[in-house]
Design a protein around this motif. Structure first.
Motif, PDB file in Angstrom:
ATOM      1  N   ALA A  43      -3.427  -2.833   5.763  1.00 12.64           N
ATOM      2  CA  ALA A  43      -2.240  -3.657   5.645  1.00 12.64           C
ATOM      3  C   ALA A  43      -1.785  -4.609   6.728  1.00 12.64           C
ATOM      4  CB  ALA A  43      -1.068  -2.804   5.207  1.00 12.64           C
ATOM      5  N   PHE A  44      -1.986  -4.109   7.887  1.00 14.56           N
ATOM      6  CA  PHE A  44      -1.669  -5.015   8.934  1.00 14.56           C
ATOM      7  C   PHE A  44      -2.675  -6.147   9.237  1.00 14.56           C
ATOM      8  CE2 PHE A  44      -2.225  -5.964  13.801  1.00 14.56           C
ATOM      9  CZ  PHE A  44      -0.937  -6.442  13.946  1.00 14.56           C
ATOM     10  N   GLN A  45      -3.888  -5.854   9.035  1.00 15.65           N
ATOM     11  CA  GLN A  45      -4.944  -6.834   9.106  1.00 15.65           C
ATOM     12  C   GLN A  45      -4.708  -8.037   7.723  1.00 15.65           C
ATOM     13  OE1 GLN A  45      -9.086  -5.765   9.783  1.00 15.65           O
ATOM     14  NE2 GLN A  45      -8.145  -3.343   9.814  1.00 15.65           N
ATOM     15  N   LEU A  46      -4.137  -7.478   6.516  1.00 17.38           N
ATOM     16  CA  LEU A  46      -3.659  -8.456   5.361  1.00 17.38           C
ATOM     17  C   LEU A  46      -2.846  -9.462   5.885  1.00 17.38           C
ATOM     18  CD1 LEU A  46      -4.297  -6.148   2.339  1.00 17.38           C
ATOM     19  CD2 LEU A  46      -5.907  -7.776   3.201  1.00 17.38           C
ATOM     20  N   GLU A  47      -1.660  -8.770   6.868  1.00 16.56           N
ATOM     21  CA  GLU A  47      -0.601  -9.619   7.104  1.00 16.56           C
ATOM     22  C   GLU A  47      -1.090 -10.640   8.009  1.00 16.56           C
ATOM     23  OE1 GLU A  47       2.961  -6.472   6.567  1.00 16.56           O
ATOM     24  OE2 GLU A  47       2.337  -7.034   8.459  1.00 16.56           O
ATOM     25  N   ILE A  89     -10.546   2.982  -0.670  1.00 14.67           N
ATOM     26  CA  ILE A  89      -9.794   2.130  -0.199  1.00 14.67           C
ATOM     27  C   ILE A  89      -9.199   1.191  -1.501  1.00 14.67           C
ATOM     28  CG2 ILE A  89      -8.747   0.554   1.439  1.00 14.67           C
ATOM     29  CD1 ILE A  89     -10.305   1.796   3.442  1.00 14.67           C
ATOM     30  N   SER A  90      -7.992   1.202  -1.891  1.00 12.51           N
ATOM     31  CA  SER A  90      -7.648   0.427  -3.013  1.00 12.51           C
ATOM     32  C   SER A  90      -6.657  -0.625  -2.610  1.00 12.51           C
ATOM     33  CB  SER A  90      -6.989   1.083  -4.201  1.00 12.51           C
ATOM     34  OG  SER A  90      -6.779   0.437  -5.303  1.00 12.51           O
ATOM     35  N   ALA A  91      -6.817  -1.866  -2.827  1.00  7.71           N
ATOM     36  CA  ALA A  91      -5.641  -3.012  -2.570  1.00  7.71           C
ATOM     37  C   ALA A  91      -5.424  -3.416  -3.979  1.00  7.71           C
ATOM     38  CB  ALA A  91      -6.266  -4.032  -1.492  1.00  7.71           C
ATOM     39  N   ALA A  92      -3.900  -3.923  -4.024  1.00  7.82           N
ATOM     40  CA  ALA A  92      -3.660  -4.526  -5.325  1.00  7.82           C
ATOM     41  C   ALA A  92      -2.485  -5.458  -4.920  1.00  7.82           C
ATOM     42  CB  ALA A  92      -3.004  -3.578  -6.224  1.00  7.82           C
ATOM     43  N   GLY A  93      -2.407  -6.676  -5.664  1.00 10.26           N
ATOM     44  CA  GLY A  93      -1.533  -7.965  -5.537  1.00 10.26           C
ATOM     45  C   GLY A  93      -2.391  -8.905  -5.677  1.00 10.26           C
ATOM     46  N   ARG A  94      -1.629 -10.042  -5.087  1.00 15.36           N
ATOM     47  CA  ARG A  94      -2.286 -11.576  -4.848  1.00 15.36           C
ATOM     48  C   ARG A  94      -3.433 -11.580  -3.827  1.00 15.36           C
ATOM     49  NH1 ARG A  94       2.018 -16.222  -5.765  1.00 15.36           N
ATOM     50  NH2 ARG A  94       0.217 -17.431  -5.641  1.00 15.36           N
ATOM     51  N   LEU A  95      -4.395 -10.992  -3.846  1.00 16.70           N
ATOM     52  CA  LEU A  95      -5.269 -10.946  -2.733  1.00 16.70           C
ATOM     53  C   LEU A  95      -5.941 -12.374  -2.694  1.00 16.70           C
ATOM     54  CD1 LEU A  95      -7.166  -7.614  -4.113  1.00 16.70           C
ATOM     55  CD2 LEU A  95      -5.491  -7.641  -2.353  1.00 16.70           C
ATOM     56  N   GLY A  96      -6.119 -12.647  -1.426  1.00 20.42           N
ATOM     57  CA  GLY A  96      -6.526 -14.051  -0.959  1.00 20.42           C
ATOM     58  C   GLY A  96      -5.713 -15.157  -1.685  1.00 20.42           C
ATOM     59  N   GLY A  97      -4.278 -15.025  -1.960  1.00 24.62           N
ATOM     60  CA  GLY A  97      -3.620 -15.889  -2.485  1.00 24.62           C
ATOM     61  C   GLY A  97      -3.957 -16.289  -3.924  1.00 24.62           C
ATOM     62  N   ALA A  98      -4.669 -15.454  -4.653  1.00 24.40           N
ATOM     63  CA  ALA A  98      -4.872 -15.954  -5.992  1.00 24.40           C
ATOM     64  C   ALA A  98      -3.578 -15.865  -6.903  1.00 24.40           C
ATOM     65  CB  ALA A  98      -5.894 -14.740  -6.636  1.00 24.40           C
ATOM     66  N   GLU A  99      -3.719 -16.716  -7.900  1.00 22.95           N
ATOM     67  CA  GLU A  99      -2.365 -16.969  -8.915  1.00 22.95           C
ATOM     68  C   GLU A  99      -2.243 -15.508  -9.521  1.00 22.95           C
ATOM     69  OE1 GLU A  99      -2.142 -20.062 -11.364  1.00 22.95           O
ATOM     70  OE2 GLU A  99      -2.727 -21.659  -9.955  1.00 22.95           O
ATOM     71  N   PHE A 121      -0.369   5.455   1.928  1.00 23.12           N
ATOM     72  CA  PHE A 121       0.016   4.418   1.283  1.00 23.12           C
ATOM     73  C   PHE A 121       0.808   3.301   2.334  1.00 23.12           C
ATOM     74  CE2 PHE A 121       3.399   1.879  -0.902  1.00 23.12           C
ATOM     75  CZ  PHE A 121       2.531   1.210  -1.606  1.00 23.12           C
ATOM     76  N   ALA A 122       0.562   2.161   2.101  1.00 25.01           N
ATOM     77  CA  ALA A 122       1.132   1.104   3.119  1.00 25.01           C
ATOM     78  C   ALA A 122       1.113  -0.198   2.186  1.00 25.01           C
ATOM     79  CB  ALA A 122       0.432   0.739   4.121  1.00 25.01           C
ATOM     80  N   GLU A 123       2.311  -1.036   2.494  1.00 25.88           N
ATOM     81  CA  GLU A 123       2.456  -2.417   2.041  1.00 25.88           C
ATOM     82  C   GLU A 123       2.424  -3.450   3.254  1.00 25.88           C
ATOM     83  OE1 GLU A 123       5.804  -1.299  -1.507  1.00 25.88           O
ATOM     84  OE2 GLU A 123       6.510  -1.963   0.355  1.00 25.88           O
ATOM     85  N   ALA A 124       1.590  -4.636   2.602  1.00 27.72           N
ATOM     86  CA  ALA A 124       1.593  -5.869   3.499  1.00 27.72           C
ATOM     87  C   ALA A 124       2.729  -7.135   3.105  1.00 27.72           C
ATOM     88  CB  ALA A 124       0.148  -6.285   3.745  1.00 27.72           C
ATOM     89  N   LEU A 125       3.416  -7.292   3.911  1.00 30.44           N
ATOM     90  CA  LEU A 125       4.307  -8.495   3.481  1.00 30.44           C
ATOM     91  C   LEU A 125       3.452  -9.848   3.716  1.00 30.44           C
ATOM     92  CD1 LEU A 125       6.129  -5.967   3.306  1.00 30.44           C
ATOM     93  CD2 LEU A 125       7.884  -7.391   4.363  1.00 30.44           C
ATOM     94  N   THR A 126       2.993 -10.415   2.723  1.00 32.97           N
ATOM     95  CA  THR A 126       2.449 -11.778   3.024  1.00 32.97           C
ATOM     96  C   THR A 126       3.213 -13.018   2.332  1.00 32.97           C
ATOM     97  OG1 THR A 126       1.282 -11.850   0.831  1.00 32.97           O
ATOM     98  CG2 THR A 126       0.179 -10.552   2.737  1.00 32.97           C
ATOM     99  N   THR A 127       2.743 -14.095   2.624  1.00 35.55           N
ATOM    100  CA  THR A 127       3.390 -15.260   1.938  1.00 35.55           C
ATOM    101  C   THR A 127       3.237 -15.260   0.719  1.00 35.55           C
ATOM    102  OG1 THR A 127       1.591 -16.756   2.496  1.00 35.55           O
ATOM    103  CG2 THR A 127       3.336 -16.469   4.300  1.00 35.55           C
ATOM    104  N   TYR A 128       2.299 -14.760  -0.091  1.00 38.06           N
ATOM    105  CA  TYR A 128       2.078 -14.778  -1.407  1.00 38.06           C
ATOM    106  C   TYR A 128       2.846 -13.396  -2.138  1.00 38.06           C
ATOM    107  CZ  TYR A 128      -1.552 -17.858   0.082  1.00 38.06           C
ATOM    108  OH  TYR A 128      -2.269 -18.756   0.707  1.00 38.06           O
TER     109      TYR A 128
END
Length: 229
Positions: free
Chosen positions: A121-125, A151-161, A186-193
């Motif tokens: 999550a830190f690296q995604l941020e 490992i599973s990641a969910a959300g707007r990965l890579g800034g996708a719509e 479980f952890a959350e990454a707060l990104t601009t998307y």
């Protein structure tokens, strides 16, 4: 068998134990639960850089014992234990009882599911490519002795719509076997998307439990060599 059950909760009383170890009457139960939540939230926010895996709380008559499991205990302890005394004073505002803080070091953070999820999550941020972050974490965990990892990641990965879920897995992961020591984080990454969720499962091997000592964790079982080796 298709239900999604927490790997930690389903093993409580067999090879896992509760994170909050206390008993309370009806009038005190809700207050203690809220107090535990505030303590965990405060410590996690206060020591974001300390790589905290879990916080165990045990309540005695007039004392609250808090065990902080961290990969970087020096960040929490501080110079000559100054930060521990400061933390004890700050926690005194959250609970009227006397607080006893114990720091436990995590020897191998590469196979701790919560720390792996926090690291990804830190690296995604920091805008690291999600595939690279997940594959690097899997590689480090397998090299450090994990029997299997997912490992599973969910959300707007890579800034996708459109939001989606990406999952990578290596090794074995017996989620339905109670004796299998499966760690979950479980952890959350707060990104601009938006917020990205990261889940991690780590299989560390089987745990042998004596029928007379159910609930007590013994040494993980070593894999037996196959015939002909």
């Amino acid at each position: 068998m298709g239900q999604k059950v927490s790997p930690l909760a389903i093993r409580i009383g067999y090879i896992k134990n509760w994170r909050s170890m206390w008993y309370a009457d009806k009038k005190d139960f809700a207050r203690n639960v809220a107090e535990d939540y505030r303590i965990r939230k405060y410590i996690a926010k206060r020591f974001e850089q300390a790589a905290i895996s879990r916080i165990e709380i045990e309540r005695l008559a007039e004392q609250v014992k808090i065990r902080i499991c961290s990969a970087r205990p020096g960040v929490i302890i501080g110079r000559r234990g100054a930060d521990i005394d400061k933390l004890r004073a700050e926690l005194g505002k959250l609970t009227p009882k006397e607080t006893n803080i114990e720091i436990q070091e995590i020897k191998n953070p590469s196979i701790d599911a919560q720390l792996i999820a926090q690291s990804v999550a830190f690296q995604l941020e920091k805008r690291v490519a999600f595939r690279r972050a997940m594959k690097r974490a899997i590689e480090q965990a397998m090299q450090s002795g994990a029997k299997g990892i997912k490992i599973s990641a969910a959300g707007r990965l890579g800034g996708a719509e459109m939001s989606r879920r990406e999952t990578y897995k290596e090794g074995k992961l017996p989620l339905q076997t109670f004796r299998a020591d499966v760690d979950y984080g479980f952890a959350e990454a707060l990104t601009t998307y938006g917020i990205l969720g990261v889940k991690c499962w780590v299989y560390k091997g089987d745990v042998i439990v004596d029928s007379d000592r159910v609930g007590e964790v013994l040494e993980p079982q070593k894999p037996q060599p196959e015939k002909g080796e």
